[in-house]
Design a protein around this motif. Structure first.
Motif, PDB file in Angstrom:
ATOM      1  N   CYS A 307      37.367 -13.941-103.517  1.00 13.88           N
ATOM      2  CA  CYS A 307      37.845 -12.633-103.052  1.00 13.88           C
ATOM      3  C   CYS A 307      38.470 -11.819-104.182  1.00 13.88           C
ATOM      4  CB  CYS A 307      38.861 -12.797-101.938  1.00 13.88           C
ATOM      5  SG  CYS A 307      38.314 -13.887-100.637  1.00 13.88           S
ATOM      6  N   GLU A 368      45.598  -4.672-102.544  1.00 21.35           N
ATOM      7  CA  GLU A 368      44.475  -3.953-101.920  1.00 21.35           C
ATOM      8  C   GLU A 368      43.740  -3.067-102.926  1.00 21.35           C
ATOM      9  OE1 GLU A 368      45.450  -2.445 -98.158  1.00 21.35           O
ATOM     10  OE2 GLU A 368      43.406  -1.786 -97.750  1.00 21.35           O
ATOM     11  N   THR A 373      39.571  -3.366 -99.772  1.00 18.16           N
ATOM     12  CA  THR A 373      39.890  -3.697 -98.373  1.00 18.16           C
ATOM     13  C   THR A 373      39.065  -4.871 -97.857  1.00 18.16           C
ATOM     14  OG1 THR A 373      40.226  -1.338 -98.134  1.00 18.16           O
ATOM     15  CG2 THR A 373      40.219  -2.621 -96.113  1.00 18.16           C
ATOM     16  N   GLU A 374      37.781  -4.891 -98.210  1.00 16.43           N
ATOM     17  CA  GLU A 374      36.914  -5.962 -97.699  1.00 16.43           C
ATOM     18  C   GLU A 374      37.419  -7.330 -98.151  1.00 16.43           C
ATOM     19  OE1 GLU A 374      34.543  -6.123 -95.372  1.00 16.43           O
ATOM     20  OE2 GLU A 374      35.337  -4.086 -95.141  1.00 16.43           O
ATOM     21  N   ASN A 375      37.797  -7.390 -99.421  1.00 19.38           N
ATOM     22  CA  ASN A 375      38.278  -8.665 -99.951  1.00 19.38           C
ATOM     23  C   ASN A 375      39.620  -9.079 -99.342  1.00 19.38           C
ATOM     24  OD1 ASN A 375      36.270  -9.711-101.658  1.00 19.38           O
ATOM     25  ND2 ASN A 375      36.750  -8.155-103.208  1.00 19.38           N
ATOM     26  N   LYS A 377      40.497  -8.461 -96.330  1.00 19.78           N
ATOM     27  CA  LYS A 377      40.113  -9.012 -95.019  1.00 19.78           C
ATOM     28  C   LYS A 377      39.577 -10.435 -95.173  1.00 19.78           C
ATOM     29  CE  LYS A 377      38.869  -5.066 -92.182  1.00 19.78           C
ATOM     30  NZ  LYS A 377      37.740  -4.156 -92.103  1.00 19.78           N
ATOM     31  N   LYS A 378      38.785 -10.587 -96.231  1.00 16.16           N
ATOM     32  CA  LYS A 378      38.154 -11.893 -96.451  1.00 16.16           C
ATOM     33  C   LYS A 378      39.216 -12.976 -96.731  1.00 16.16           C
ATOM     34  CE  LYS A 378      34.182 -13.178 -99.174  1.00 16.16           C
ATOM     35  NZ  LYS A 378      33.393 -12.629-100.272  1.00 16.16           N
TER      36      LYS A 378
END
Ligand code: ASP
Length: 591
Positions: A307, A368, A373-375, A377-378
């Motif tokens: 991530c 962040e 953002t995706e990471n 979440k991951k």
């Protein structure tokens, strides 16, 4: 004027008297615990190992005893003759609270200086004072109870080992160095000028030789000596339940120990079930960041390296992997608390700590901007984080060959957070067998591979070929027993072939000359028909510490040492007479 004990015989322990004894004559002996003078009536609480009884002296009916009692002070030693009566108003706080002893005669057997701290269950004297006056500290109920429990534990161990066909054999204390990874305590020889005995770091070589001697099943409750940095669960001399058996499979040794531990726990009123679960060393490191995982709570670790894109890693100066965990309910941690946590992590060896807060309104993260953002979440997803959780990811400042440095840091943080969040269920007793250890570990200070345990640990048969070529890949036949995050002991199936033992010593960098000089006798012994054998040693002090609910092994050792390895009561170590040094041919240079 002090009285003599003469022929006076104790009839009861103080703490043993009950309502059913009312009407009986009794003679008790002990220390003055407390004194209350009401004029005509004088009360002395008398204490012995079993507890306290209230003794009353009546000026009108027994003027002589009363007059004498007026002289008694705290910790004076008394014998009291009297009659047990039922109290008008019982004291439910103490087991003898329904009765009191009406004194007819008092013998003052010894007086006492005012103790430096009151002999009470709860005291706030510094530990150093307690250690210096340990004989006074030992008069308190908890140290008594601890030593009594320790006695029961050791007794149960002996019974269990005997019933399983083990023979207790004593091995020498004055011996030569046994490598267990610590420094030796040396004892100079007077007769052999310039030569030294070493106190055993463990009976390891001797117990293996007992197997060569055909003893088949040996055990010993034995003192071991290691000169190393001390901690709350480490002392320079400590006690092991040491055992060795011939022709064993790993599970045979596990069965023996499980039987012992189930019985020992039962003695302490704790029910545990065997068999104990197993875990591979690698899994323990990756999931718990520890080679002695505390399984009383979850908060498992997860690798989240994927991530953190290369660019972010570079900015954050991260080299190796990242490990993270979800701390339940910690979403509310303030900025200040997160800063503190970061400092804590850095103190534990982290390069940095990165946070994701998982709340019903969404996620926020301190990284962040860097990882996207995706990471974020991951990271939360990999850790299985739920609403209300705080995810903490860490990287390590320094990488350690052959292990996951970031996991080790995260593992420490897991323990810290588990404690801080009250996530650890203190009523549980979680035993665990750890297996699959590497044979070697990298020593940064020596810049070489050293034995992860000791150099007699067996080598997984399939890995023998890698001994010289890829030592870091070689797995050992070692195992550890873990309880609630403490290493209770370790052992292994041993090397029983001389050729392999010699190869291992050489892989450790010992020259032919060194290995002959240090281990020649043992290598010789191995050539005379050595059976396959294996064993283990458990730390008796740690077991007693955990089962008595203490946090330091000093509390279950009669005369413990400080973290500076000093006995404050006996004042050791100490200088010795010149004459002794001369006889030993030793001259002390001032540092
Ligand atoms: N001698 C080892 C130790 O003290 C135990 C063993 O391998 O049996 O840790």
């Amino acid at each position: 004027m002090l009285d003599f004990l003469g022929n006076l015989k104790r009839t009861h322990y103080c703490g043993a008297l009950r309502a059913s004894d009312a009407g009986r004559n009794a003679v008790v002996m002990g220390w003055v615990h407390r004194r209350r003078d009401l004029g005509n009536l004088l009360f002395l609480d008398v204490r012995d190992r079993s507890g306290i009884v209230q003794v009353v002296f009546n000026k009108e009916t027994q003027p002589e005893a009363h007059a004498k009692a007026e002289q008694a002070r705290s910790e004076f030693v008394l014998a009291v003759e009297g009659k047990v009566i039922k109290r008008e108003k019982a004291n439910p706080e103490i087991p003898t609270g329904e009765i009191e002893l009406v004194a007819s005669k008092l013998h003052i057997l010894n007086n006492a200086k005012t103790p430096p701290f009151p002999i009470e269950e709860e005291i706030n004297a510094a530990e150093e004072t307690r250690l210096r006056y340990r004989y006074l500290d030992l008069r308190r109920p908890k140290p008594h109870a601890n030593l009594a429990l320790r006695h029961k534990i050791v007794l149960e161990m002996r019974k269990a080992m005997d019933e399983m066909g083990f023979i207790e054999v004593e091995t020498p204390m004055l011996t030569r160095s046994t490598p267990e990874g610590a420094r030796d305590y040396l004892v100079p020889s007077r007769v052999h000028h310039g030569q030294f005995y070493a106190l055993p770091q463990s009976p390891q070589i001797f117990k293996q030789i007992l197997m060569i001697g055909g003893l088949d099943r040996y055990f010993q409750i034995v003192k071991c000596f290691r000169d190393e940095d001390l901690r709350a669960d480490r002392q320079p001399e400590f006690t092991q339940l040491d055992l060795e058996m011939s022709f064993p499979r790993q599970e045979d040794i596990f069965n023996v120990i499980e039987n012992v531990m189930v019985r020992v726990c039962a003695v302490a009123g704790i029910e545990v079930k065997a068999p104990f679960p197993h875990m591979l060393y690698k899994e323990a490191i990756r999931k718990y960041g520890s080679d002695k995982p505390d399984l009383r709570f979850g908060m498992e670790l997860h690798e989240v390296t994927e991530c953190f894109p290369a660019e972010a890693k570079q900015k954050l100066q991260i080299e190796g992997n990242l490990f993270a965990l979800a701390a339940p309910g910690a979403v509310c941690y303030s900025r200040k608390q997160l800063d503190e946590l970061t400092e804590k992590a850095k103190g534990l060896g982290a390069r940095g700590a990165y946070f994701v807060k998982v709340a019903a309104e969404g996620m926020t993260s301190t990284v962040e901007k860097l990882i996207g953002t995706e990471n974020v979440k991951k990271v939360a997803e990999i850790c299985g984080a739920k609403n209300g959780d705080l995810v903490v990811a860490v990287s390590a400042r320094e990488q350690i060959k052959g292990t996951e440095a970031a996991a080790l840091v995260a593992g420490q943080l897991r323990l810290h957070l588990g404690e801080a969040l009250g996530a650890i269920d203190k009523t549980q007793w979680k035993f665990l067998w750890l297996t699959g250890f590497p044979l070697f570990e990298w020593s940064e200070s020596d810049r070489t591979w050293v034995s992860a345990q000791h150099p007699f640990t067996g080598i997984v048969d399939d890995d023998l070929d890698k001994l010289e070529t890829a030592p870091w890949e070689v797995r050992s036949k070692g195992y550890d027993l873990v309880l609630n995050g403490y290493e209770l002991g370790s052992g292994s199936i041993r090397i029983h072939r001389q050729d392999i033992q010699e190869r291992l010593f050489k892989a450790l960098g010992l020259t032919e000359e060194q290995l002959r000089r240090r281990f020649g006798f043992f290598l010789d012994a191995l050539t005379y028909g050595t059976p396959p054998h294996g064993g283990i040693a458990l730390g008796v002090d740690r077991i007693a510490m955990l089962l008595s609910g203490e946090k330091s092994i000093r509390e279950v050792i009669a005369f413990g040492k400080t973290t500076a390895a000093q006995d404050l009561m006996a004042e050791s170590p100490s200088e010795v007479d010149k004459e002794q040094l001369v006889q030993l041919g030793i001259e002390v240079k001032k540092r």
